[in-house]
Design a protein around this motif. Structure first.
Motif, PDB file in Angstrom:
ATOM      1  N   ALA A   1       0.849  -1.197   0.000  1.00 29.97           N
ATOM      2  CA  ALA A   1       0.000   0.000   0.000  1.00 29.97           C
ATOM      3  C   ALA A   1       0.879   1.239   0.000  1.00 29.97           C
ATOM      4  O   ALA A   1       1.788   1.371   0.821  1.00 29.97           O
ATOM      5  N   LYS A   2       0.648   2.096  -0.943  1.00 26.86           N
ATOM      6  CA  LYS A   2       1.418   3.358  -1.114  1.00 26.86           C
ATOM      7  C   LYS A   2       2.926   3.102  -1.175  1.00 26.86           C
ATOM      8  O   LYS A   2       3.736   3.930  -0.729  1.00 26.86           O
ATOM      9  N   GLY A   3       3.284   1.932  -1.687  1.00 20.53           N
ATOM     10  CA  GLY A   3       4.713   1.624  -1.863  1.00 20.53           C
ATOM     11  C   GLY A   3       5.446   1.303  -0.579  1.00 20.53           C
ATOM     12  O   GLY A   3       6.686   1.257  -0.537  1.00 20.53           O
ATOM     13  N   ALA A   4       4.696   1.035   0.494  1.00 19.21           N
ATOM     14  CA  ALA A   4       5.341   0.845   1.806  1.00 19.21           C
ATOM     15  C   ALA A   4       6.226  -0.395   1.826  1.00 19.21           C
ATOM     16  O   ALA A   4       7.319  -0.385   2.419  1.00 19.21           O
ATOM     17  N   ALA A   5       5.782  -1.471   1.161  1.00 17.60           N
ATOM     18  CA  ALA A   5       6.533  -2.731   1.242  1.00 17.60           C
ATOM     19  C   ALA A   5       7.875  -2.615   0.511  1.00 17.60           C
ATOM     20  O   ALA A   5       8.927  -2.985   1.042  1.00 17.60           O
ATOM     21  N   ILE A   6       7.835  -2.078  -0.693  1.00 13.12           N
ATOM     22  CA  ILE A   6       9.086  -1.982  -1.463  1.00 13.12           C
ATOM     23  C   ILE A   6      10.053  -1.000  -0.784  1.00 13.12           C
ATOM     24  O   ILE A   6      11.271  -1.185  -0.808  1.00 13.12           O
ATOM     25  N   LYS A   7       9.466   0.003  -0.127  1.00 13.03           N
ATOM     26  CA  LYS A   7      10.309   0.968   0.580  1.00 13.03           C
ATOM     27  C   LYS A   7      11.039   0.268   1.736  1.00 13.03           C
ATOM     28  O   LYS A   7      12.235   0.490   1.963  1.00 13.03           O
ATOM     29  N   ALA A   8      10.317  -0.605   2.419  1.00 14.35           N
ATOM     30  CA  ALA A   8      10.937  -1.324   3.552  1.00 14.35           C
ATOM     31  C   ALA A   8      12.049  -2.251   3.058  1.00 14.35           C
ATOM     32  O   ALA A   8      13.114  -2.361   3.687  1.00 14.35           O
ATOM     33  N   ILE A   9      11.828  -2.897   1.907  1.00 14.13           N
ATOM     34  CA  ILE A   9      12.886  -3.759   1.342  1.00 14.13           C
ATOM     35  C   ILE A   9      14.111  -2.897   1.038  1.00 14.13           C
ATOM     36  O   ILE A   9      15.247  -3.245   1.382  1.00 14.13           O
ATOM     37  N   GLY A  10      13.857  -1.751   0.391  1.00 18.61           N
ATOM     38  CA  GLY A  10      14.948  -0.866  -0.023  1.00 18.61           C
ATOM     39  C   GLY A  10      15.757  -0.377   1.166  1.00 18.61           C
ATOM     40  O   GLY A  10      16.996  -0.376   1.142  1.00 18.61           O
ATOM     41  N   THR A  11      15.059   0.034   2.223  1.00 21.30           N
ATOM     42  CA  THR A  11      15.749   0.575   3.395  1.00 21.30           C
ATOM     43  C   THR A  11      16.626  -0.494   4.051  1.00 21.30           C
ATOM     44  O   THR A  11      17.802  -0.259   4.357  1.00 21.30           O
ATOM     45  N   ALA A  12      16.038  -1.690   4.236  1.00 19.04           N
ATOM     46  CA  ALA A  12      16.797  -2.766   4.892  1.00 19.04           C
ATOM     47  C   ALA A  12      17.965  -3.209   4.016  1.00 19.04           C
ATOM     48  O   ALA A  12      19.081  -3.434   4.502  1.00 19.04           O
ATOM     49  N   ALA A  13      17.711  -3.325   2.716  1.00 12.11           N
ATOM     50  CA  ALA A  13      18.770  -3.800   1.805  1.00 12.11           C
ATOM     51  C   ALA A  13      19.901  -2.786   1.736  1.00 12.11           C
ATOM     52  O   ALA A  13      21.077  -3.148   1.791  1.00 12.11           O
ATOM     53  N   ARG A  14      19.530  -1.509   1.641  1.00 11.57           N
ATOM     54  CA  ARG A  14      20.575  -0.485   1.493  1.00 11.57           C
ATOM     55  C   ARG A  14      21.536  -0.499   2.690  1.00 11.57           C
ATOM     56  O   ARG A  14      22.755  -0.433   2.517  1.00 11.57           O
ATOM     57  N   ALA A  15      20.983  -0.635   3.876  1.00  8.04           N
ATOM     58  CA  ALA A  15      21.833  -0.639   5.072  1.00  8.04           C
ATOM     59  C   ALA A  15      22.847  -1.787   4.999  1.00  8.04           C
ATOM     60  O   ALA A  15      24.046  -1.587   5.241  1.00  8.04           O
ATOM     61  N   ASP A  16      22.378  -2.966   4.626  1.00  8.52           N
ATOM     62  CA  ASP A  16      23.291  -4.119   4.569  1.00  8.52           C
ATOM     63  C   ASP A  16      24.276  -4.007   3.408  1.00  8.52           C
ATOM     64  O   ASP A  16      25.431  -4.431   3.508  1.00  8.52           O
ATOM     65  N   ILE A  17      23.807  -3.459   2.278  1.00  5.21           N
ATOM     66  CA  ILE A  17      24.696  -3.311   1.115  1.00  5.21           C
ATOM     67  C   ILE A  17      25.819  -2.330   1.467  1.00  5.21           C
ATOM     68  O   ILE A  17      26.991  -2.562   1.160  1.00  5.21           O
ATOM     69  N   GLU A  18      25.452  -1.243   2.131  1.00  6.86           N
ATOM     70  CA  GLU A  18      26.475  -0.256   2.514  1.00  6.86           C
ATOM     71  C   GLU A  18      27.493  -0.877   3.462  1.00  6.86           C
ATOM     72  O   GLU A  18      28.688  -0.640   3.349  1.00  6.86           O
ATOM     73  N   GLU A  19      27.006  -1.695   4.364  1.00  3.41           N
ATOM     74  CA  GLU A  19      27.925  -2.340   5.305  1.00  3.41           C
ATOM     75  C   GLU A  19      28.846  -3.302   4.548  1.00  3.41           C
ATOM     76  O   GLU A  19      30.040  -3.359   4.780  1.00  3.41           O
ATOM     77  N   PHE A  20      28.253  -4.045   3.610  1.00  4.86           N
ATOM     78  CA  PHE A  20      29.036  -5.028   2.855  1.00  4.86           C
ATOM     79  C   PHE A  20      30.089  -4.345   1.979  1.00  4.86           C
ATOM     80  O   PHE A  20      31.243  -4.777   1.918  1.00  4.86           O
ATOM     81  N   LEU A  21      29.680  -3.267   1.274  1.00  7.36           N
ATOM     82  CA  LEU A  21      30.599  -2.611   0.343  1.00  7.36           C
ATOM     83  C   LEU A  21      31.540  -1.631   1.044  1.00  7.36           C
ATOM     84  O   LEU A  21      32.588  -1.282   0.505  1.00  7.36           O
ATOM     85  N   GLY A  22      31.107  -1.167   2.231  1.00  5.95           N
ATOM     86  CA  GLY A  22      31.889  -0.132   2.919  1.00  5.95           C
ATOM     87  C   GLY A  22      31.808   1.198   2.182  1.00  5.95           C
ATOM     88  O   GLY A  22      32.723   2.010   2.240  1.00  5.95           O
ATOM     89  N   ARG A  23      30.728   1.402   1.435  1.00  8.52           N
ATOM     90  CA  ARG A  23      30.541   2.653   0.694  1.00  8.52           C
ATOM     91  C   ARG A  23      29.085   3.088   0.799  1.00  8.52           C
ATOM     92  O   ARG A  23      28.207   2.264   1.061  1.00  8.52           O
ATOM     93  N   HIS A  24      28.823   4.378   0.554  1.00  9.14           N
ATOM     94  CA  HIS A  24      27.437   4.833   0.497  1.00  9.14           C
ATOM     95  C   HIS A  24      26.795   4.351  -0.797  1.00  9.14           C
ATOM     96  O   HIS A  24      27.464   4.234  -1.829  1.00  9.14           O
ATOM     97  N   VAL A  25      25.488   4.139  -0.721  1.00  7.03           N
ATOM     98  CA  VAL A  25      24.784   3.567  -1.866  1.00  7.03           C
ATOM     99  C   VAL A  25      23.457   4.282  -2.074  1.00  7.03           C
ATOM    100  O   VAL A  25      22.758   4.605  -1.111  1.00  7.03           O
ATOM    101  N   TYR A  26      23.134   4.572  -3.339  1.00  4.66           N
ATOM    102  CA  TYR A  26      21.773   4.988  -3.671  1.00  4.66           C
ATOM    103  C   TYR A  26      21.131   3.790  -4.350  1.00  4.66           C
ATOM    104  O   TYR A  26      21.629   3.305  -5.364  1.00  4.66           O
TER     105      TYR A  26
END
Ligand SMILES: Nc1nc2c(ncn2[C@@H]2O[C@H](COP(=O)(O)OP(=O)(O)OP(=O)(O)O)[C@@H](O)[C@H]2O)c(=O)[nH]1
Ligand SMILES: [Mg+2]
Length: 315
Positions: A265-290
């Motif tokens: 609803a209103k993109g809430a689910a995909i937003k939650a995936i994006g937020t959680a994934a971005r945090a882990d991707i940044e940790e894995f890469l050691g870089r900021h990510v969009y």
């Protein structure tokens, strides 16, 4: 070439000791037994995604473990199942290939199943273990879930008595307990040879593979039932910019209804995936990510041999 023919000042790498052992160990077992958890525990880093759902791992993931006198190349495999559709067939084939290529096997079994009065392994898994003479170590995992510890020794003995295993190791991969013992049992099973890969290598997969895996892990964590299994993640664009990496990924699903669920609803689910994934991707890469995510329907891709191949399976 004889050393004396080398020009001066050339950096000759130290030769490995003559008793150095190196080789491939395939980690095999039913889905959800803790294969990826074991690999991560060995490496001390989260390389392979882990969820509480079976069939999380879909492709082989290599992890390199280097000791003073050994190099083990662990191959994390998809859980062994009786396959029902094209993607599962390719997952099982990948596990079979890993077994065929391995110098030794690490067979994982859940403690609860090890105690079961029925056969500990389903037929297709027993066929894999007994269908090869490759030396194997059995690790009985999730020992923390066993309430009656007096059962441990007789249980281990019953597996030792089969004669199939070079060693039987009780383990709790979740807290890395006895993981070292499994390594010590595996090393002597490897051939005497110098290291096969550079010592500073962690895996053979490129960074973007791990990015898609992290996004898939979040989908497995946040959705129930069929949706995670109908999902695949592909990188559409990956640009390394000055201050961050720009990553656009497509999430493929099989049906419109699944697309609606993933977006929410209103993109809430995909937003939650994006937020959680971005945090882990940044940790894995050691870089900021969009991170930009798009959901796309690829009708029935999972049982379409063509699509499965195009997505890089069976390769
Ligand atoms: N209690 C307990 N849980 C564990 C242990 N090892 C792994 N787990 C949990 O078991 C679940 C499955 O772990 P995975 O490592 O994803 O299992 P897998 O064998 O790689 O599964 P597939 O990739 O689906 O074949 C996760 O929730 C882990 O946290 C353990 O020693 N004890
Ligand atoms: Mg796994």
């Amino acid at each position: 070439m004889d050393d004396t023919t080398l020009p001066p000042n050339i950096d000759v790498p130290a030769a490995p000791p003559p008793d150095f052992r190196a080789g491939f160990v395939a980690i095999i077992g039913e889905p959800n037994v803790g294969k990826s958890t074991f690999l991560n525990a060995v490496l001390g880093t989260k390389l392979s995604i882990v969820t509480n759902k079976p069939q999380t791992t879909r492709r082989q993931v290599l992890g390199f473990q280097n000791g003073e006198n050994h190099q083990i190349i662990f191959v994390d495999t998809p859980g062994l199942i009786a396959p029902a559709y094209a993607l599962q067939r390719s997952m099982v084939e990948s596990a079979h290939r890993a077994v065929g290529d391995a110098d030794a096997l690490l067979v994982l079994l859940e403690a609860g199943k090890a105690l079961s009065k029925h056969a500990p392994f389903p037929d297709f898994m027993a066929a894999v273990i007994d269908g090869t003479t490759t030396p194997a170590v059995l690790a009985i995992n999730k020992m923390d879930q066993l309430s009656d510890k007096s059962l441990v020794l007789p249980m281990m003995k019953s597996f030792s008595d089969t004669g199939r295993y070079k060693a039987v190791v009780p383990m709790c991969a979740l807290v890395a307990d006895n993981v070292q013992a499994a390594i010590s049992e595996l090393v002597p099973l490897l051939p005497l040879q110098p290291p096969l890969y550079p010592a500073d290598m962690l895996s053979d997969q490129p960074e973007r593979f791990f990015v898609t895996e992290i996004i898939r892990e979040k989908i497995f964590e946040q959705f129930r039932q069929e949706v995670p299994y109908a999902t695949e993640v592909v990188i559409a664009e990956y640009r390394e910019e000055d201050t961050r990496d720009f990553i656009a990924a497509d999430i493929l699903v099989e049906r419109d209804s699944q697309k609606r669920i993933l977006i929410g609803a209103k993109g809430a689910a995909i937003k939650a995936i994006g937020t959680a994934a971005r945090a882990d991707i940044e940790e894995f890469l050691g870089r900021h990510v969009y991170l930009e995510l798009h959901v796309k329907v690829r009708e029935g891709w999972r049982d379409n041999e063509d699509w499965v191949r195009r997505l890089g399976y069976n390769s």
